[in-house]
Design a protein around this motif. Structure first.
Motif, PDB file in Angstrom:
ATOM      1  N   ALA A 235       0.730  -1.404  -0.152  1.00 14.99           N
ATOM      2  CA  ALA A 235       0.152   0.282  -0.108  1.00 14.99           C
ATOM      3  C   ALA A 235       1.121   1.170   0.245  1.00 14.99           C
ATOM      4  O   ALA A 235       0.263   2.168  -0.294  1.00 14.99           O
ATOM      5  CB  ALA A 235      -0.943  -0.356   0.979  1.00 14.99           C
ATOM      6  N   ALA A 236       1.559   1.223   0.479  1.00 11.59           N
ATOM      7  CA  ALA A 236       2.968   2.567   0.541  1.00 11.59           C
ATOM      8  C   ALA A 236       3.511   2.796  -0.561  1.00 11.59           C
ATOM      9  O   ALA A 236       3.584   4.015  -0.881  1.00 11.59           O
ATOM     10  CB  ALA A 236       4.059   2.577   1.621  1.00 11.59           C
ATOM     11  N   ILE A 237       3.519   1.324  -1.067  1.00  8.23           N
ATOM     12  CA  ILE A 237       4.376   1.771  -2.788  1.00  8.23           C
ATOM     13  C   ILE A 237       3.425   2.559  -2.978  1.00  8.23           C
ATOM     14  O   ILE A 237       3.729   3.244  -4.547  1.00  8.23           O
ATOM     15  CB  ILE A 237       4.981   0.330  -3.010  1.00  8.23           C
ATOM     16  N   GLU A 238       2.127   1.586  -3.140  1.00  7.84           N
ATOM     17  CA  GLU A 238       1.097   2.863  -4.440  1.00  7.84           C
ATOM     18  C   GLU A 238       1.199   3.930  -3.895  1.00  7.84           C
ATOM     19  O   GLU A 238       1.286   4.817  -5.104  1.00  7.84           O
ATOM     20  CB  GLU A 238       0.041   1.851  -4.360  1.00  7.84           C
ATOM     21  N   ALA A 239       1.000   4.263  -2.944  1.00  9.46           N
ATOM     22  CA  ALA A 239      -0.096   5.295  -2.980  1.00  9.46           C
ATOM     23  C   ALA A 239       1.660   6.662  -2.616  1.00  9.46           C
ATOM     24  O   ALA A 239       1.090   7.605  -3.042  1.00  9.46           O
ATOM     25  CB  ALA A 239       0.240   6.686  -1.430  1.00  9.46           C
ATOM     26  N   ALA A 240       2.908   5.891  -3.013  1.00  8.18           N
ATOM     27  CA  ALA A 240       3.807   7.108  -2.848  1.00  8.18           C
ATOM     28  C   ALA A 240       3.711   7.043  -4.912  1.00  8.18           C
ATOM     29  O   ALA A 240       4.757   8.117  -5.147  1.00  8.18           O
ATOM     30  CB  ALA A 240       5.774   6.085  -2.621  1.00  8.18           C
ATOM     31  N   GLN A 241       3.600   6.449  -5.361  1.00  6.26           N
ATOM     32  CA  GLN A 241       4.196   5.786  -6.398  1.00  6.26           C
ATOM     33  C   GLN A 241       2.999   7.036  -6.879  1.00  6.26           C
ATOM     34  O   GLN A 241       3.069   8.125  -8.060  1.00  6.26           O
ATOM     35  CB  GLN A 241       3.950   4.585  -7.164  1.00  6.26           C
ATOM     36  N   GLN A 242       1.803   7.325  -6.548  1.00  8.51           N
ATOM     37  CA  GLN A 242       0.239   7.740  -7.207  1.00  8.51           C
ATOM     38  C   GLN A 242       1.268   9.266  -6.760  1.00  8.51           C
ATOM     39  O   GLN A 242       1.207  10.583  -8.040  1.00  8.51           O
ATOM     40  CB  GLN A 242      -0.430   7.745  -6.359  1.00  8.51           C
ATOM     41  N   TYR A 243       1.982   9.325  -5.618  1.00 12.18           N
ATOM     42  CA  TYR A 243       2.296  11.222  -4.914  1.00 12.18           C
ATOM     43  C   TYR A 243       2.905  11.472  -5.706  1.00 12.18           C
ATOM     44  O   TYR A 243       2.449  12.761  -6.656  1.00 12.18           O
ATOM     45  CB  TYR A 243       2.864  11.310  -3.579  1.00 12.18           C
ATOM     46  N   CYS A 244       4.331  10.682  -6.657  1.00  9.32           N
ATOM     47  CA  CYS A 244       5.071  11.084  -7.887  1.00  9.32           C
ATOM     48  C   CYS A 244       4.208  11.034  -9.217  1.00  9.32           C
ATOM     49  O   CYS A 244       4.973  12.513  -9.552  1.00  9.32           O
ATOM     50  CB  CYS A 244       6.387   9.560  -7.729  1.00  9.32           C
ATOM     51  N   GLN A 245       3.854  10.641  -8.992  1.00  8.07           N
ATOM     52  CA  GLN A 245       2.989  10.190 -10.396  1.00  8.07           C
ATOM     53  C   GLN A 245       2.656  12.639 -11.034  1.00  8.07           C
ATOM     54  O   GLN A 245       3.041  12.616 -11.955  1.00  8.07           O
ATOM     55  CB  GLN A 245       1.956   9.710 -11.046  1.00  8.07           C
ATOM     56  N   TYR A 246       1.981  12.465  -9.729  1.00 11.43           N
ATOM     57  CA  TYR A 246       0.818  13.623  -9.761  1.00 11.43           C
ATOM     58  C   TYR A 246       2.246  15.125  -9.573  1.00 11.43           C
ATOM     59  O   TYR A 246       2.226  15.654 -10.515  1.00 11.43           O
ATOM     60  CB  TYR A 246       0.048  13.960  -8.371  1.00 11.43           C
ATOM     61  N   ALA A 247       3.643  14.902  -9.073  1.00 15.71           N
ATOM     62  CA  ALA A 247       4.107  15.433  -8.747  1.00 15.71           C
ATOM     63  C   ALA A 247       4.867  15.742 -10.188  1.00 15.71           C
ATOM     64  O   ALA A 247       5.515  16.889 -10.426  1.00 15.71           O
ATOM     65  CB  ALA A 247       5.672  15.248  -7.446  1.00 15.71           C
ATOM     66  N   LEU A 248       4.875  14.220 -10.782  1.00 15.44           N
ATOM     67  CA  LEU A 248       6.164  14.750 -12.468  1.00 15.44           C
ATOM     68  C   LEU A 248       4.632  15.345 -13.046  1.00 15.44           C
ATOM     69  O   LEU A 248       5.771  15.818 -14.252  1.00 15.44           O
ATOM     70  CB  LEU A 248       5.993  12.922 -12.458  1.00 15.44           C
ATOM     71  N   GLU A 249       3.554  15.184 -13.049  1.00 18.15           N
ATOM     72  CA  GLU A 249       2.714  15.716 -14.085  1.00 18.15           C
ATOM     73  C   GLU A 249       2.639  17.068 -14.137  1.00 18.15           C
ATOM     74  O   GLU A 249       2.246  17.858 -14.814  1.00 18.15           O
ATOM     75  CB  GLU A 249       1.239  14.681 -13.847  1.00 18.15           C
ATOM     76  N   THR A 250       2.200  18.040 -12.601  1.00 18.00           N
ATOM     77  CA  THR A 250       2.391  18.850 -12.400  1.00 18.00           C
ATOM     78  C   THR A 250       3.819  19.473 -12.498  1.00 18.00           C
ATOM     79  O   THR A 250       4.437  21.004 -11.410  1.00 18.00           O
ATOM     80  CB  THR A 250       2.081  19.107 -11.058  1.00 18.00           C
ATOM     81  N   SER A 251       5.238  19.139 -12.778  1.00 19.54           N
ATOM     82  CA  SER A 251       6.672  19.433 -12.265  1.00 19.54           C
ATOM     83  C   SER A 251       6.198  21.111 -13.095  1.00 19.54           C
ATOM     84  O   SER A 251       5.423  21.203 -13.946  1.00 19.54           O
ATOM     85  CB  SER A 251       7.888  18.423 -13.255  1.00 19.54           C
ATOM     86  N   TYR A 252       7.708  21.981 -13.201  1.00 22.64           N
ATOM     87  CA  TYR A 252       7.747  22.964 -13.835  1.00 22.64           C
ATOM     88  C   TYR A 252       9.336  23.006 -13.534  1.00 22.64           C
ATOM     89  O   TYR A 252      10.342  22.263 -13.954  1.00 22.64           O
ATOM     90  CB  TYR A 252       7.246  23.998 -12.320  1.00 22.64           C
ATOM     91  N   ALA A 253       9.242  24.566 -14.567  1.00 19.79           N
ATOM     92  CA  ALA A 253      11.220  23.904 -15.476  1.00 19.79           C
ATOM     93  C   ALA A 253      11.132  25.719 -14.390  1.00 19.79           C
ATOM     94  O   ALA A 253      10.656  26.523 -14.807  1.00 19.79           O
ATOM     95  CB  ALA A 253      10.682  24.706 -16.808  1.00 19.79           C
ATOM     96  N   ILE A 254      12.877  25.550 -14.396  1.00 17.56           N
ATOM     97  CA  ILE A 254      13.563  26.868 -13.708  1.00 17.56           C
ATOM     98  C   ILE A 254      14.753  27.363 -14.815  1.00 17.56           C
ATOM     99  O   ILE A 254      15.022  28.182 -14.475  1.00 17.56           O
ATOM    100  CB  ILE A 254      14.102  26.588 -12.568  1.00 17.56           C
ATOM    101  N   ALA A 255      14.851  26.294 -15.619  1.00 16.18           N
ATOM    102  CA  ALA A 255      16.063  26.817 -16.661  1.00 16.18           C
ATOM    103  C   ALA A 255      15.649  25.163 -17.804  1.00 16.18           C
ATOM    104  O   ALA A 255      15.111  24.861 -17.055  1.00 16.18           O
ATOM    105  CB  ALA A 255      16.800  27.241 -15.883  1.00 16.18           C
TER     106      ALA A 255
END
Length: 276
Positions: A235-255
């Motif tokens: 369950a922890a692995i699945e939840a961590a992946q969901q969080y990480c995927q969202y973080a990547l989908e909403t990523s931003y550029a600084i350069a």
């Protein structure tokens, strides 16, 4: 009247400092905080890097690492440990000794080991041979989270994923999460979990078109937080992946170069400190 929050679980973090704010400790702290835990941070190395290249790695003195961690261990209730780069073999051995000490009073303490050997460009992150420097950490790892490049370097590219997981488990890791983010670009990202007694699960995630700075750190830190909160491994692995995927989908550029995962989602009603 609002009440104070109850005490969040503490996660002890050993990782390098990234001045670009994309990876290492600067990734671990917001990811762990965003998931309702409190990070206790012990830097292991100072790096010179941006969001593309690592120019230098300066490991901290092993006794300084020990002193930082010992003060935290003596005072706080630590619910999980997250390991990033150690910087060299001596630092890794010092960290392993500290975890053995913690396990003497908390035998089931979860330890998430992200065996970072190099950045995405291939720049090394240890002053010793990175693969050899981390050998003492296998035996204290509850779960190890190598990407495909790291698994190939640690276990040999001639082995199938199941064989690589078996090799890592023979070295002492109880669980293995093989990440597919560095796989063939035409395929989705497939992450595979191998656990005790033949436990297995896999997840497929849409491969995003960009490259990211600190994606592996983000996933490992999120996993440490979910374990600290008491979730079981799957369950922890699945939840961590969901969080990480969202973080990547909403990523931003600084350069130009790798994008930064969005580890702390913004709330629309708060902009520039003003409540909407």
């Amino acid at each position: 009247m609002s009440s104070y929050r109850s005490s969040p679980p503490c996660v002890l973090v050993f990782s390098g400092s990234d001045p670009s704010g994309g990876a290492g400790m600067q990734a671990d702290i917001p990811a762990i905080s965003a998931l309702g835990c409190h990070p206790l941070s012990v830097p292991t190395a100072l790096t010179v890097q941006d969001n593309v290249s690592v120019f230098a790695v300066h490991p901290l003195d092993a006794e300084l690492i020990r002193h930082q961690a010992q003060v935290l261990i003596d005072r706080f209730d630590i619910r999980a440990v997250k390991l990033g780069i150690a910087g060299n073999r001596r630092n890794a051995e010092t960290i392993a000794d500290l975890i053995v000490q913690l396990r003497a009073r908390q035998p089931d303490l979860p330890v998430v080991f992200d065996p970072v050997l190099a950045n995405g460009k291939g720049d090394q992150l240890s002053t010793d041979d990175a693969a050899l420097a981390i050998e003492s950490l296998y035996a204290v790892a509850t779960v190890i989270t190598p990407n495909l490049n790291e698994a190939n370097r640690l276990c040999g590219s001639e082995h199938a994923p199941e064989q690589q997981a078996a090799i890592l488990m023979q070295r002492g890791c109880e669980h293995v999460l093989l990440k597919g983010g560095h796989g063939p670009q035409q395929q989705d990202v497939v992450n595979r979990w191998f656990g005790p007694a033949g436990a297995f699960a896999s997840w497929s995630w849409s491969r995003l078109p960009d490259e990211f700075h600190g994606s592996g750190c983000t996933l490992a830190a999120a996993l440490s937080a979910q374990l600290a909160r008491g979730l079981g491994m799957r369950a922890a692995i699945e939840a961590a992946q969901q969080y990480c995927q969202y973080a990547l989908e909403t990523s931003y550029a600084i350069a130009a170069g790798q994008r930064i995962p969005n580890r702390v989602p913004l709330y629309d009603k708060y902009i520039a400190g003003e409540q909407k």
